[in-house]
Scaffold this motif. Structure first.
Motif, short mmCIF file in Angstrom:
data_model
loop_
_atom_site.label_atom_id
_atom_site.label_comp_id
_atom_site.label_asym_id
_atom_site.label_seq_id
_atom_site.Cartn_x
_atom_site.Cartn_y
_atom_site.Cartn_z
N ALA A 24 16.60 51.94 72.05
CA ALA A 24 16.59 53.33 71.57
C ALA A 24 17.09 54.29 72.66
O ALA A 24 17.90 55.17 72.38
N LYS A 25 16.62 54.11 73.88
CA LYS A 25 17.02 55.00 74.98
C LYS A 25 18.51 54.88 75.27
O LYS A 25 19.20 55.89 75.47
N ILE A 26 19.02 53.67 75.28
CA ILE A 26 20.45 53.44 75.56
C ILE A 26 21.31 54.07 74.46
O ILE A 26 22.24 54.82 74.75
N PHE A 27 20.98 53.77 73.21
CA PHE A 27 21.76 54.31 72.10
C PHE A 27 21.63 55.83 72.01
O PHE A 27 22.60 56.52 71.71
N ALA A 28 20.45 56.35 72.27
CA ALA A 28 20.23 57.80 72.18
C ALA A 28 21.06 58.56 73.20
O ALA A 28 21.56 59.65 72.92
N GLY A 29 21.24 57.98 74.38
CA GLY A 29 22.06 58.63 75.40
C GLY A 29 23.49 58.81 74.93
O GLY A 29 24.10 59.87 75.12
N ARG A 30 24.01 57.80 74.29
CA ARG A 30 25.39 57.88 73.78
C ARG A 30 25.50 58.87 72.62
O ARG A 30 26.44 59.65 72.53
N ILE A 31 24.51 58.84 71.72
CA ILE A 31 24.52 59.79 70.60
C ILE A 31 24.38 61.22 71.12
O ILE A 31 25.06 62.13 70.63
N GLN A 70 13.35 52.77 63.32
CA GLN A 70 14.34 52.77 64.39
C GLN A 70 15.07 54.11 64.50
O GLN A 70 15.42 54.55 65.60
N SER A 71 15.29 54.79 63.39
CA SER A 71 15.96 56.10 63.43
C SER A 71 15.07 57.15 64.09
O SER A 71 15.55 57.99 64.83
N ALA A 72 13.78 57.07 63.84
CA ALA A 72 12.83 58.00 64.48
C ALA A 72 12.76 57.72 65.98
O ALA A 72 12.70 58.67 66.78
N LEU A 73 12.79 56.45 66.37
CA LEU A 73 12.80 56.12 67.81
C LEU A 73 14.05 56.69 68.48
O LEU A 73 13.97 57.26 69.58
N LEU A 74 15.19 56.54 67.83
CA LEU A 74 16.44 57.10 68.36
C LEU A 74 16.32 58.61 68.52
O LEU A 74 16.71 59.16 69.55
N ALA A 75 15.83 59.27 67.48
CA ALA A 75 15.71 60.73 67.50
C ALA A 75 14.77 61.21 68.60
O ALA A 75 15.07 62.18 69.31
N LYS A 76 13.64 60.51 68.79
CA LYS A 76 12.69 60.88 69.84
C LYS A 76 13.33 60.77 71.22
O LYS A 76 13.16 61.63 72.07
N GLU A 77 14.06 59.67 71.42
CA GLU A 77 14.73 59.47 72.71
C GLU A 77 15.84 60.50 72.92
O GLU A 77 16.03 61.00 74.02
N LEU A 78 16.54 60.82 71.87
CA LEU A 78 17.61 61.81 71.92
C LEU A 78 17.09 63.15 72.42
O LEU A 78 17.69 63.79 73.28
N VAL A 79 15.97 63.58 71.89
CA VAL A 79 15.38 64.86 72.27
C VAL A 79 14.99 64.86 73.75
O VAL A 79 15.05 65.89 74.41
N LYS A 80 14.64 63.71 74.30
CA LYS A 80 14.29 63.63 75.72
C LYS A 80 15.48 63.94 76.62
O LYS A 80 15.30 64.39 77.76
N TYR A 81 16.70 63.69 76.15
CA TYR A 81 17.90 64.00 76.93
C TYR A 81 18.18 65.50 76.96
O TYR A 81 18.97 65.97 77.76
N ASP A 82 17.57 66.25 76.09
CA ASP A 82 17.83 67.67 75.91
C ASP A 82 17.06 68.51 76.93
O ASP A 82 16.01 69.05 76.64
N VAL A 83 17.61 68.65 78.13
CA VAL A 83 16.94 69.41 79.19
C VAL A 83 17.03 70.92 78.96
O VAL A 83 16.26 71.68 79.51
N VAL A 84 17.99 71.35 78.14
CA VAL A 84 18.16 72.77 77.87
C VAL A 84 17.17 73.27 76.81
O VAL A 84 16.83 74.44 76.77
N GLY A 85 16.70 72.37 75.96
CA GLY A 85 15.73 72.74 74.94
C GLY A 85 16.34 73.28 73.66
O GLY A 85 15.78 74.17 73.03
N ILE A 86 17.48 72.74 73.25
CA ILE A 86 18.14 73.22 72.02
C ILE A 86 17.82 72.36 70.80
O ILE A 86 18.18 72.71 69.69
#
Length: 168
Positions: A24-31, A70-86
């Motif tokens: 999830a973390k790997i794929f979320a970074g790319r997304i 799995q989609s929720a796991l991706l989405a949760k990890e994706l939000v962690k990459y968002d340091v700006v908070g958008i």
């Protein structure tokens, strides 16, 4: 990514069906990179609007069977990459109200569309109206799942609906 690339297909399969949640973390970074690239002209860090990150939901019986979405796991990890908070993780904006056959078993697009007809519901139109929705899923082949989700969300009149997946 191209889903037909054997190592990627194997990784997604493990992520989706074999509890390999670390992907999830790997794929979320790319997304995340793809989303930021797509939205780069529209992102304003000073804006109060947040983009709603909406994972494609599983039916409660499938969620119980699999133990995770799995989609929720991706989405949760994706939000962690968002340091700006958008981004705002909003898994409750779309619910699956009808159990459907797994899409992997339906070969033709028409069968996939019929399988997913009225499968999703947006329970709170007021939260969606005028907002930008970003749907997150693992793979898309015919686009039937994303189309069905979009149709359910469109009734709430969002400003825009985008969709991102790991592979196609």
């Amino acid at each position: 990514f191209d889903y037909h690339h054997p190592p990627l297909k194997s990784a997604i399969w493990s992520f989706k069906y074999k509890n390999a949640r670390g992907f999830a973390k790997i794929f979320a970074g790319r997304i995340y990179e793809e989303i930021v690239s797509e939205l780069s002209d529209n992102i304003d860090a000073n804006s109060r609007e947040k983009y709603m990150i909406v994972p494609i939901p599983l039916h409660k019986s499938r969620l119980k069977e699999r133990g995770y979405n799995q989609s929720a796991l991706l989405a949760k990890e994706l939000v962690k990459y968002d340091v700006v908070g958008i981004f705002e993780f909003t898994p409750d904006i779309l619910i699956r109200v009808r159990k459907t056959k797994p899409q992997a078993r339906a070969e033709k697009r028409r069968a996939r569309l019929a399988n997913l007809r009225d499968a999703f519901l947006c329970p709170d139109y007021t939260r969606v109206r005028g907002r930008t929705i970003i749907l997150i899923d693992d793979i898309t082949t015919t686009g039937a799942t994303l189309l069905s989700a979009k149709q359910a969300l469109s009734l709430a009149r969002p400003r825009k609906i985008l969709a991102f997946t790991i592979a196609h």
